[in-house]
Design a protein around this motif. Structure first.
Motif, PDB file in Angstrom:
ATOM      1  N   ALA A 241      43.344  48.197  26.303  1.00 40.91           N
ATOM      2  CA  ALA A 241      44.565  47.441  27.036  1.00 40.91           C
ATOM      3  C   ALA A 241      44.222  46.154  27.537  1.00 40.91           C
ATOM      4  O   ALA A 241      43.361  46.145  28.507  1.00 40.91           O
ATOM      5  N   MET A 242      44.481  45.095  26.793  1.00 43.62           N
ATOM      6  CA  MET A 242      44.277  43.706  27.179  1.00 43.62           C
ATOM      7  C   MET A 242      45.072  42.896  26.365  1.00 43.62           C
ATOM      8  O   MET A 242      45.923  43.106  25.679  1.00 43.62           O
ATOM      9  N   TYR A 278      32.759  40.596  32.222  1.00 43.48           N
ATOM     10  CA  TYR A 278      32.777  40.570  33.746  1.00 43.48           C
ATOM     11  C   TYR A 278      34.210  40.927  34.150  1.00 43.48           C
ATOM     12  O   TYR A 278      35.080  40.591  33.429  1.00 43.48           O
ATOM     13  N   GLY A 279      34.199  41.395  35.278  1.00 46.42           N
ATOM     14  CA  GLY A 279      35.568  41.879  35.899  1.00 46.42           C
ATOM     15  C   GLY A 279      35.563  42.921  36.865  1.00 46.42           C
ATOM     16  O   GLY A 279      34.347  43.525  36.704  1.00 46.42           O
ATOM     17  N   GLY A 284      37.602  48.053  32.217  1.00 42.72           N
ATOM     18  CA  GLY A 284      37.536  48.405  30.748  1.00 42.72           C
ATOM     19  C   GLY A 284      36.129  47.772  30.227  1.00 42.72           C
ATOM     20  O   GLY A 284      36.149  47.619  28.818  1.00 42.72           O
ATOM     21  N   LYS A 285      35.305  47.498  31.115  1.00 43.99           N
ATOM     22  CA  LYS A 285      33.956  46.837  30.332  1.00 43.99           C
ATOM     23  C   LYS A 285      33.150  47.809  29.700  1.00 43.99           C
ATOM     24  O   LYS A 285      32.880  47.684  28.291  1.00 43.99           O
ATOM     25  N   SER A 286      33.171  49.225  30.245  1.00 47.33           N
ATOM     26  CA  SER A 286      32.297  50.156  29.335  1.00 47.33           C
ATOM     27  C   SER A 286      33.203  50.692  27.994  1.00 47.33           C
ATOM     28  O   SER A 286      32.526  50.560  26.925  1.00 47.33           O
ATOM     29  N   GLU A 405      36.091  38.164  30.105  1.00 51.16           N
ATOM     30  CA  GLU A 405      36.747  38.563  31.544  1.00 51.16           C
ATOM     31  C   GLU A 405      37.742  39.771  31.140  1.00 51.16           C
ATOM     32  O   GLU A 405      38.694  39.518  30.305  1.00 51.16           O
ATOM     33  N   LEU A 406      37.432  40.890  31.839  1.00 52.60           N
ATOM     34  CA  LEU A 406      38.284  41.780  31.851  1.00 52.60           C
ATOM     35  C   LEU A 406      39.020  41.870  33.174  1.00 52.60           C
ATOM     36  O   LEU A 406      38.277  42.137  34.204  1.00 52.60           O
ATOM     37  N   SER A 407      40.439  41.871  33.116  1.00 52.84           N
ATOM     38  CA  SER A 407      40.834  41.721  34.392  1.00 52.84           C
ATOM     39  C   SER A 407      41.984  42.727  34.685  1.00 52.84           C
ATOM     40  O   SER A 407      42.020  43.619  34.052  1.00 52.84           O
ATOM     41  N   TYR A 408      42.698  42.489  35.705  1.00 54.59           N
ATOM     42  CA  TYR A 408      43.840  43.645  36.327  1.00 54.59           C
ATOM     43  C   TYR A 408      44.880  43.632  35.091  1.00 54.59           C
ATOM     44  O   TYR A 408      45.012  42.895  34.158  1.00 54.59           O
TER      45      TYR A 408
END
Ligand code: ATP
Ligand code: MG
Length: 490
Positions: A241-242, A278-279, A284-286, A405-408
């Motif tokens: 989800a991004m 990063y985030g 959802g980084k892993s 960047e993995l964000s909200y």
């Protein structure tokens, strides 16, 4: 008189020639076996052999079989006897052997793996011993051969394989064949087996997850530096989800890397690529690493820096990784002090005699040092919750080629989660959720938690309403926090 003399000469010459032709064989035997073991005296050799046969026949007569076996294997462990028995056996045996050990010099032997796959795949109705394996519950059963002895014919030559564990407990595949076929085996058969094994592996490749063993265990158990399990994470880029544009950019970058051998050769760069994810926690980084591994079918090496003692161990571990792999260092800011202050601390550490530590320079050395090119097609992924904490040197472009960047959770990301969890493309409540997502900071992990239901058909409404309540709560908390920040302290 002169006639008889010339005859004598002729006979003498003939005798000389005879001894000349015989000499090399005797010399070879003397040099290769007799001399090194028994010295120059042939009589000593004879008497020693007689003694040996006497001891052997006594052994056979008075000792039960298993004791004979034990004594023989004990004798075999003494190097000089082993050498002698090997030489004698080699001299009389018409067979030659080639071994493939699973672990060579602490490193996984890929030829062993290929041979094992090749042999395991030779399944037909005549095979008696089979083993069944099912890696994922929903995949079909995988049948492999489970014989310890496998025979086959190649170009009319009989090949006999044995699978066993050696005295040190290491797994071995051993090929036995007639010496007269040495050429066929070494020139074509072995490369055929290894290539065939590798292509079967590639077809059925299951992604593996490797974890580094603490160095204390390396020698004690003679195990590999890494231990591994099958990787069964179901994440894919579809379920990530991004933002769609960002997702596409990452996907095409990865695919270009995978197909980029020629390009990397042309520009003279090692075939590797670094991604920095990063985030905040739960964005959802892993999950992204799992999706990458599943897309590329690369193994994951999850490098736990805190269990590595020094740069030498780090090097050894990294060299032992293979091509087509993703080397992951999660939470790099927490794993070790690799921040900007590191340089001062390195110097201080050395003064205090603390030379044994993984340092930033050790890590950088691997990322783009001279031996970073050992093994090809490798991806390096660092993750962090705090980008600002990392040393510039570690994350500069070229080392970490892509910063992601993995964000909200955005509305776009929410729609993917709604599709995954509730099988919904549209819903009357989506509009309200869109507005709330624009005003609040909620991680995809928290959204996913709210959307998890047993029956999406009947519970979709309820879960969306639950999500709206959660969003409203976060929103009111955020407003309250901002107000306390704005209001004077007294
Ligand atoms: N972007 C996302 N897409 C799909 N699922 C997600 C996403 N982010 C989080 N999740 C869900 O939330 C769970 C936690 O996410 P994940 O472990 O990947 O977060 P993380 O960023 O690695 O967190 P941390 O920084 O704490 O390690 C996952 O199991 C997944 O189900
Ligand atoms: Mg994580």
């Amino acid at each position: 008189m002169s006639q008889t003399k010339s005859r004598k000469d002729q006979i003498q010459n003939l005798h000389k020639n005879k001894t000349k032709t015989k000499k090399p064989i005797i010399e070879i035997l003397m040099r290769s076996i007799v001399k090194p073991m028994f010295g120059d005296n042939l009589a000593t050799f004879g008497s020693n052999m007689a003694a040996l046969f006497f001891v052997w026949s006594t052994l056979k007569r008075y000792f039960p079989r298993h004791i004979q076996h034990f004594l023989l294997s004990a004798i075999q462990r003494i190097p000089i006897f082993k050498k002698l028995s090997d030489k004698i056996l080699n001299l009389f045996s018409p067979y030659a052997y080639i071994r493939f050990r699973e672990i060579e010099e602490y490193r996984y032997n890929y030829a062993y793996a290929a041979v094992k796959t090749y042999l395991g795949a030779k399944v037909n109705s005549e095979v008696e011993n089979l083993k069944g394996n099912q890696v994922k519950e929903n995949t079909s059963l995988d049948l492999k051969r489970d014989d310890v002895k496998i025979e086959e014919e190649y170009e009319g030559v009989k090949m006999c394989w044995e699978l066993f564990r050696c005295a040190k407990g290491k797994k071995v595949c051993r090929l036995t064949f007639h010496r007269s076929n040495w050429e066929v085996v070494t020139r074509s058969y072995l490369s055929y087996v290894v290539e065939e094994g590798k292509s079967i592996e590639a077809r059925n490749k299951k992604v593996k997850l490797f974890m580094n063993n603490p160095s204390l265990h390396w020698k004690l158990s003679m195990k590999c530096l890494w231990s591994c399990i099958d990787f069964e994470h179901p994440a894919t880029f579809e379920t990530m989800a991004m933002d769609l544009e960002k997702k596409d950019a990452i996907l095409s970058d990865l695919l270009a890397f995978r197909d980029g051998k020629e390009y990397y050769d042309k520009i003279g760069k090692a075939w590797k690529r670094g991604y920095l994810l990063y985030g905040p926690p739960g964005t959802g980084k892993s999950t992204m690493i799992a999706a990458m591994a599943n897309l590329m079918k690369y193994n994951i090496y999850d490098l736990e820096l805190t269990s590595i003692e020094n740069n030498w161990e780090l090097k050894k571990l990294l060299i032992a990784t293979t091509s087509k792999s993703i080397i992951v260092i999660e939470d790099i800011d927490c794993s070790l002090d690799l921040t900007g202050e590191r340089k001062d601390k390195d110097a201080r550490g050395d003064k205090e005699g603390k030379k044994n530590a993984v340092t930033l320079s050790g890590l950088l050395n691997f990322i783009d040092g001279i031996w970073s090119a050992c093994g090809q097609e490798r991806i390096l992924v660092f993750t962090t919750n705090h980008l600002g904490k990392l040393d510039e040197a570690l994350i500069r472009r070229g080392r970490m080629d892509m910063h992601i960047e993995l964000s909200y959770c955005t509305f776009g990301a929410f729609k993917i989660l709604a599709k995954n969890y509730l099988n919904l493309d549209h819903h009357i409540l989506f509009g309200k959720i869109e507005c709330l997502l624009e005003e609040t900071k909620i991680t995809p992990a928290d959204v996913a938690e709210n959307l998890m239901v047993k029956d999406p058909q009947t519970e979709a409404d309820g879960s969306l309403k639950g999500l709206i309540r959660a969003l409203e709560k976060i929103k009111s908390n955020q407003i309250a926090l901002e107000e306390t920040k704005r209001s004077p302290r007294d």
